[in-house]
Design a protein around this motif. Structure first.
Motif, PDB file in Angstrom:
ATOM      1  N   ASP A  41       0.839  -1.198   0.000  1.00 41.26           N
ATOM      2  CA  ASP A  41       0.000   0.000   0.000  1.00 41.26           C
ATOM      3  C   ASP A  41       0.875   1.249   0.000  1.00 41.26           C
ATOM      4  O   ASP A  41       0.603   2.221  -0.694  1.00 41.26           O
ATOM      5  CB  ASP A  41      -0.880   0.025   1.269  1.00 41.26           C
ATOM      6  CG  ASP A  41      -1.930  -1.060   1.256  1.00 41.26           C
ATOM      7  OD1 ASP A  41      -2.249  -1.577   2.348  1.00 41.26           O
ATOM      8  OD2 ASP A  41      -2.440  -1.402   0.168  1.00 41.26           O
ATOM      9  N   LEU A  42       1.917   1.210   0.813  1.00 43.14           N
ATOM     10  CA  LEU A  42       2.793   2.364   0.983  1.00 43.14           C
ATOM     11  C   LEU A  42       4.248   1.945   0.801  1.00 43.14           C
ATOM     12  O   LEU A  42       4.633   0.856   1.224  1.00 43.14           O
ATOM     13  CB  LEU A  42       2.618   2.966   2.393  1.00 43.14           C
ATOM     14  CG  LEU A  42       1.192   3.384   2.775  1.00 43.14           C
ATOM     15  CD1 LEU A  42       1.119   3.749   4.249  1.00 43.14           C
ATOM     16  CD2 LEU A  42       0.719   4.546   1.937  1.00 43.14           C
ATOM     17  N   ALA A  68       6.429   2.251  -8.511  1.00 41.69           N
ATOM     18  CA  ALA A  68       5.257   2.610  -7.705  1.00 41.69           C
ATOM     19  C   ALA A  68       4.246   3.378  -8.537  1.00 41.69           C
ATOM     20  O   ALA A  68       3.032   3.223  -8.355  1.00 41.69           O
ATOM     21  CB  ALA A  68       5.691   3.448  -6.505  1.00 41.69           C
ATOM     22  N   ARG A  69       4.746   4.200  -9.461  1.00 37.52           N
ATOM     23  CA  ARG A  69       3.830   4.994 -10.286  1.00 37.52           C
ATOM     24  C   ARG A  69       3.007   4.118 -11.221  1.00 37.52           C
ATOM     25  O   ARG A  69       1.951   4.538 -11.690  1.00 37.52           O
ATOM     26  CB  ARG A  69       4.624   6.047 -11.069  1.00 37.52           C
ATOM     27  CG  ARG A  69       5.030   7.210 -10.172  1.00 37.52           C
ATOM     28  CD  ARG A  69       5.746   8.310 -10.887  1.00 37.52           C
ATOM     29  NE  ARG A  69       5.921   9.448  -9.978  1.00 37.52           N
ATOM     30  CZ  ARG A  69       6.920  10.311 -10.040  1.00 37.52           C
ATOM     31  NH1 ARG A  69       7.839  10.185 -10.962  1.00 37.52           N
ATOM     32  NH2 ARG A  69       6.992  11.316  -9.184  1.00 37.52           N
ATOM     33  N   THR A 102       1.695   1.332 -10.267  1.00 44.27           N
ATOM     34  CA  THR A 102       0.768   0.541  -9.442  1.00 44.27           C
ATOM     35  C   THR A 102      -0.029   1.482  -8.547  1.00 44.27           C
ATOM     36  O   THR A 102       0.061   2.702  -8.687  1.00 44.27           O
ATOM     37  CB  THR A 102       1.555  -0.428  -8.540  1.00 44.27           C
ATOM     38  OG1 THR A 102       2.321   0.348  -7.596  1.00 44.27           O
ATOM     39  CG2 THR A 102       2.498  -1.299  -9.345  1.00 44.27           C
ATOM     40  N   ASP A 103      -0.769   0.912  -7.602  1.00 41.45           N
ATOM     41  CA  ASP A 103      -1.504   1.715  -6.628  1.00 41.45           C
ATOM     42  C   ASP A 103      -0.664   2.038  -5.392  1.00 41.45           C
ATOM     43  O   ASP A 103      -1.171   2.553  -4.408  1.00 41.45           O
ATOM     44  CB  ASP A 103      -2.777   0.978  -6.182  1.00 41.45           C
ATOM     45  CG  ASP A 103      -3.963   1.308  -7.062  1.00 41.45           C
ATOM     46  OD1 ASP A 103      -5.011   0.658  -6.934  1.00 41.45           O
ATOM     47  OD2 ASP A 103      -3.832   2.226  -7.889  1.00 41.45           O
ATOM     48  N   THR A 104       0.616   1.713  -5.453  1.00 45.92           N
ATOM     49  CA  THR A 104       1.487   1.957  -4.313  1.00 45.92           C
ATOM     50  C   THR A 104       1.753   3.452  -4.160  1.00 45.92           C
ATOM     51  O   THR A 104       2.080   4.128  -5.133  1.00 45.92           O
ATOM     52  CB  THR A 104       2.822   1.211  -4.482  1.00 45.92           C
ATOM     53  OG1 THR A 104       2.557  -0.191  -4.539  1.00 45.92           O
ATOM     54  CG2 THR A 104       3.778   1.507  -3.347  1.00 45.92           C
ATOM     55  N   VAL A 105       1.616   3.941  -2.942  1.00 47.19           N
ATOM     56  CA  VAL A 105       1.828   5.352  -2.646  1.00 47.19           C
ATOM     57  C   VAL A 105       3.237   5.538  -2.073  1.00 47.19           C
ATOM     58  O   VAL A 105       3.636   4.822  -1.152  1.00 47.19           O
ATOM     59  CB  VAL A 105       0.767   5.851  -1.634  1.00 47.19           C
ATOM     60  CG1 VAL A 105       1.102   7.234  -1.107  1.00 47.19           C
ATOM     61  CG2 VAL A 105      -0.609   5.845  -2.294  1.00 47.19           C
ATOM     62  N   ILE A 106       3.971   6.474  -2.650  1.00 45.27           N
ATOM     63  CA  ILE A 106       5.327   6.762  -2.176  1.00 45.27           C
ATOM     64  C   ILE A 106       5.254   7.684  -0.963  1.00 45.27           C
ATOM     65  O   ILE A 106       4.537   8.694  -0.994  1.00 45.27           O
ATOM     66  CB  ILE A 106       6.145   7.467  -3.273  1.00 45.27           C
ATOM     67  CG1 ILE A 106       6.311   6.556  -4.473  1.00 45.27           C
ATOM     68  CG2 ILE A 106       7.486   7.940  -2.732  1.00 45.27           C
ATOM     69  CD1 ILE A 106       7.490   5.660  -4.440  1.00 45.27           C
ATOM     70  N   VAL A 107       6.005   7.353   0.068  1.00 45.87           N
ATOM     71  CA  VAL A 107       6.072   8.218   1.254  1.00 45.87           C
ATOM     72  C   VAL A 107       7.533   8.630   1.455  1.00 45.87           C
ATOM     73  O   VAL A 107       8.378   7.787   1.755  1.00 45.87           O
ATOM     74  CB  VAL A 107       5.569   7.494   2.512  1.00 45.87           C
ATOM     75  CG1 VAL A 107       5.596   8.448   3.705  1.00 45.87           C
ATOM     76  CG2 VAL A 107       4.156   6.956   2.312  1.00 45.87           C
ATOM     77  N   PRO A 108       7.854   9.898   1.276  1.00 45.06           N
ATOM     78  CA  PRO A 108       9.228  10.346   1.489  1.00 45.06           C
ATOM     79  C   PRO A 108       9.531  10.387   2.975  1.00 45.06           C
ATOM     80  O   PRO A 108       8.823  11.044   3.742  1.00 45.06           O
ATOM     81  CB  PRO A 108       9.233  11.747   0.875  1.00 45.06           C
ATOM     82  CG  PRO A 108       7.819  12.218   0.968  1.00 45.06           C
ATOM     83  CD  PRO A 108       6.944  11.006   0.884  1.00 45.06           C
TER      84      PRO A 108
END
Lengths: 137, 210
Positions: free
Chosen positions: B47-48, B78-79, B81-87
């Motif tokens: 997810d993240l 990630a872009r 897929t539905d994966t959200v990048i968290v810096p």
């Protein structure tokens, strides 16, 4: 007749008054306060517990509506999600903006639809814009 | 600051895996290259995905200072897929510092390169077994590191841990893959294991059921 109940929210009190009650008293009032309230009610005067009256006056002083609309039932996070949806962001874009999972955004949207009484993001966005809850400029 | 008190045990746990990355080595013709990283993210579909990028740089869309494995491997995957990048912040100030001089510094650098290459060679070995020699080697390297540098590194990894915990607090119960330089994994894993809100799993188990 006045009502006695568990601690009232301002919305509950207003809804009760709108339904025809002559007053709303919180369960923590003293016997003397109850006696005064009953005499006032007998004279046809509306009676509110001091805490309720204070909460309602605070809303007026802050220029808030006395009664919460559906938008006010949204959590701060749900309001954030709604605003981003109104700006045309997809679920993934909303998720990325808020650093939430897409699944969580979808859950928030489902809650938003339920609270606003709509069935889609389009309906939610139209309603929010029409009601002025969200600025799209 | 998150608590590790019992009240948080009622919240859904975040299933979290650490993925140790190897910086510029991913650009060499090794098994654990950028394509491998991209495949991992696409296969695991967390997810993240936490990465070592400064939030301010991420907001600006400026990844020039990000590690190559983040810029050219993890973010593109990630872009898709539905994966959200968290810096999460970073890279580490030690990574950005000028190279150290002296015999000890050379020994450390050589050990580091050896450890990194060992990990790429052990790619075919199971996840759990590979971590043991890696942790051992990086533990040795840590003892050869100057105290001030060690403190700087610890402060950085502690910051990463707090950022990860903020992710967990914000979205409990999701799956999270945290990709950091492999040298930080040991300390981060050890710290996160103390928090009941987080369940540390191997990255191959990230998609499984709790």
């Amino acid at each position: 007749m006045p009502f006695l109940s568990l601690p009232w929210t301002p919305d509950q009190a207003l809804a009760t008054l709108q339904a025809g009650a002559i007053g709303c008293l919180s369960v923590g009032i003293t016997a003397d306060e109850l006696a005064i309230a009953l005499r006032q009610a007998a004279r046809g005067e509306t009676t509110l517990s001091p805490d309720l009256a204070r909460d309602l006056i605070a809303r007026l002083a802050q220029n808030q509506p006395l009664m919460s609309g559906p938008y006010e039932t949204l959590t701060p996070r749900e309001q954030e999600v709604l605003e981003l949806v109104c700006h045309g962001l997809s679920n993934k874009e909303v998720a990325q903006r808020l650093f939430l999972s897409v699944r969580t955004v979808e859950n928030h949207l489902a809650n938003i639809y339920g609270k606003l009484g709509v069935r889609s993001r389009t309906e939610a966005a139209v309603l929010a814009t029409q009601q002025g809850w969200v600025s799209t400029t | 600051m998150m608590s590790n008190s019992p009240e948080f045990e009622n919240e859904p746990k975040t299933r979290l895996a650490l993925l140790g990355t190897l910086g510029h080595l991913h650009t060499e013709p090794l098994r654990y290259d950028l394509a491998c990283l991209r495949s991992l993210v696409e296969a695991l579909e967390p997810d993240l995905l936490g990465v070592e990028v400064e939030p301010e740089a991420w907001e600006r869309g400026d990844l020039r200072g990000a590690p190559v494995e983040v810029r050219d491997g993890l973010v593109p995957a990630a872009r898709r897929t539905d994966t959200v990048i968290v810096p999460l912040g970073g890279p580490s100030p030690v990574e950005l510092a000028p190279p150290e001089r002296g015999e000890l510094a050379r020994l450390r650098a050589n050990l580091m390169q050896g450890a990194d290459r060992l990990l790429t060679e052990l790619q075919r070995v199971s996840e759990g077994l590979r971590h043991f020699p890696a942790n051992l080697l990086y533990g040795v390297i840590a003892t050869l590191t100057e105290r001030e540098t060690r403190h700087t590194e610890h402060a950085y990894t502690d910051h990463l841990v707090q950022q990860v915990l903020e992710v967990v607090r914000r979205d409990p119960g999701c799956t999270a893959l945290v990709a950091v330089n492999v040298r930080h994994c040991r300390h981060i894993r050890h710290t996160l294991e103390k928090y009941p809100q987080v369940r540390i799993v191997r990255y191959s188990q990230l998609k499984g059921k709790l």
